[in-house]
Design an enzyme around this catalytic site. Sequence first.
Site, PDB file in Angstrom:
ATOM      1  N   ASN A 242       8.239  -8.212  17.999  1.00 45.16           N
ATOM      2  CA  ASN A 242       6.942  -7.923  18.642  1.00 45.16           C
ATOM      3  C   ASN A 242       6.516  -9.063  19.563  1.00 45.16           C
ATOM      4  O   ASN A 242       5.934  -8.822  20.621  1.00 45.16           O
ATOM      5  CB  ASN A 242       5.873  -7.640  17.585  1.00 45.16           C
ATOM      6  CG  ASN A 242       5.943  -6.206  17.095  1.00 45.16           C
ATOM      7  OD1 ASN A 242       5.537  -5.283  17.789  1.00 45.16           O
ATOM      8  ND2 ASN A 242       6.502  -6.008  15.909  1.00 45.16           N
TER       9      ASN A 242
ATOM     10  N   MET B 173       3.366 -12.214   7.392  1.00 42.60           N
ATOM     11  CA  MET B 173       3.442 -11.576   6.072  1.00 42.60           C
ATOM     12  C   MET B 173       2.700 -12.361   4.995  1.00 42.60           C
ATOM     13  O   MET B 173       3.056 -12.315   3.822  1.00 42.60           O
ATOM     14  CB  MET B 173       4.915 -11.356   5.688  1.00 42.60           C
ATOM     15  CG  MET B 173       5.692 -10.497   6.672  1.00 42.60           C
ATOM     16  SD  MET B 173       4.927  -8.912   7.088  1.00 42.60           S
ATOM     17  CE  MET B 173       5.397  -7.977   5.643  1.00 42.60           C
TER      18      MET B 173
ATOM     19  N   HIS C 295       0.802  -3.140  12.015  1.00 40.31           N
ATOM     20  CA  HIS C 295       1.324  -2.732  10.710  1.00 40.31           C
ATOM     21  C   HIS C 295       2.116  -1.436  10.892  1.00 40.31           C
ATOM     22  O   HIS C 295       1.681  -0.542  11.621  1.00 40.31           O
ATOM     23  CB  HIS C 295       0.152  -2.507   9.740  1.00 40.31           C
ATOM     24  CG  HIS C 295       0.612  -2.161   8.358  1.00 40.31           C
ATOM     25  ND1 HIS C 295       1.187  -3.092   7.510  1.00 40.31           N
ATOM     26  CD2 HIS C 295       0.610  -0.982   7.678  1.00 40.31           C
ATOM     27  CE1 HIS C 295       1.505  -2.497   6.366  1.00 40.31           C
ATOM     28  NE2 HIS C 295       1.166  -1.215   6.447  1.00 40.31           N
TER      29      HIS C 295
END
Length: 213
Positions: free
Chosen positions: A36, A112, A131
């Site tokens: 990402n 995380m 998410h």
Amino acid sequence: MPETASNLISPPLPDPWPRFAPPLKLGVMASGNGSNLEAIAQAIDRGDLHAQVQIVVYNNPKAGVAERALRLGLPAVLLNHRQYPSRETLDKDIVETLHAHGADWVIMAGWMRCVTAVLIDAFPQQVLNIHPSLLPSFPGLRAVEQALAAGVKVAGCTVHHVELAVDSGPVIMQAVVPIKPGDTPTTLQARIQQQEHRIYPAAIALAALGHTS
Ligand code: GAR
């Protein structure tokens, strides 16, 4: 159902993409692979997302994101959570690091760890998370496995403002990913990630324009 721009994204991608002056200053937090992060960096390079990655903070010495940041020429700092006595002390160092590098927006991209009010209150309304589920369904760990085990017919991903409870907060953008017969966590996750890479840069722009659902 085809995964097209027209029927899967709500709200739609900005068209044209907004130009921010000055460019948005992003601090990216990551624990894993960093795909990402790379999608965001590519959107910036393409001229879609008017922003700069000021700093990448990662918490796991083995995270692939470190190598990726190096390859992308982005500064990265390891703040190993194992070396902190509490979540708050880790978050305090993260805030100091983000401030020191001039970040205004905190972009959790595969981070995380649970975050605390120390981080959230330091960047009001400017902490975002992605998410791999259609929140509020399947928060927490192994969201893709949770969706497959539940037998739902559609999965997806969500970009949202971060609040204290894990994977909660106002939704900015979601993409739907149909589950196909025979899908495994690996195949489904791969299709979800394609959508994550598409919506995260757009959702950052929408958040900066003040859009939430
Ligand atoms: C992404 O799929 C993201 O949605 C997930 O971690 C992955 C990181 O991938 N985040 C969470 O599960 C947060 N609860 P990446 O390191 O390749 O960007």
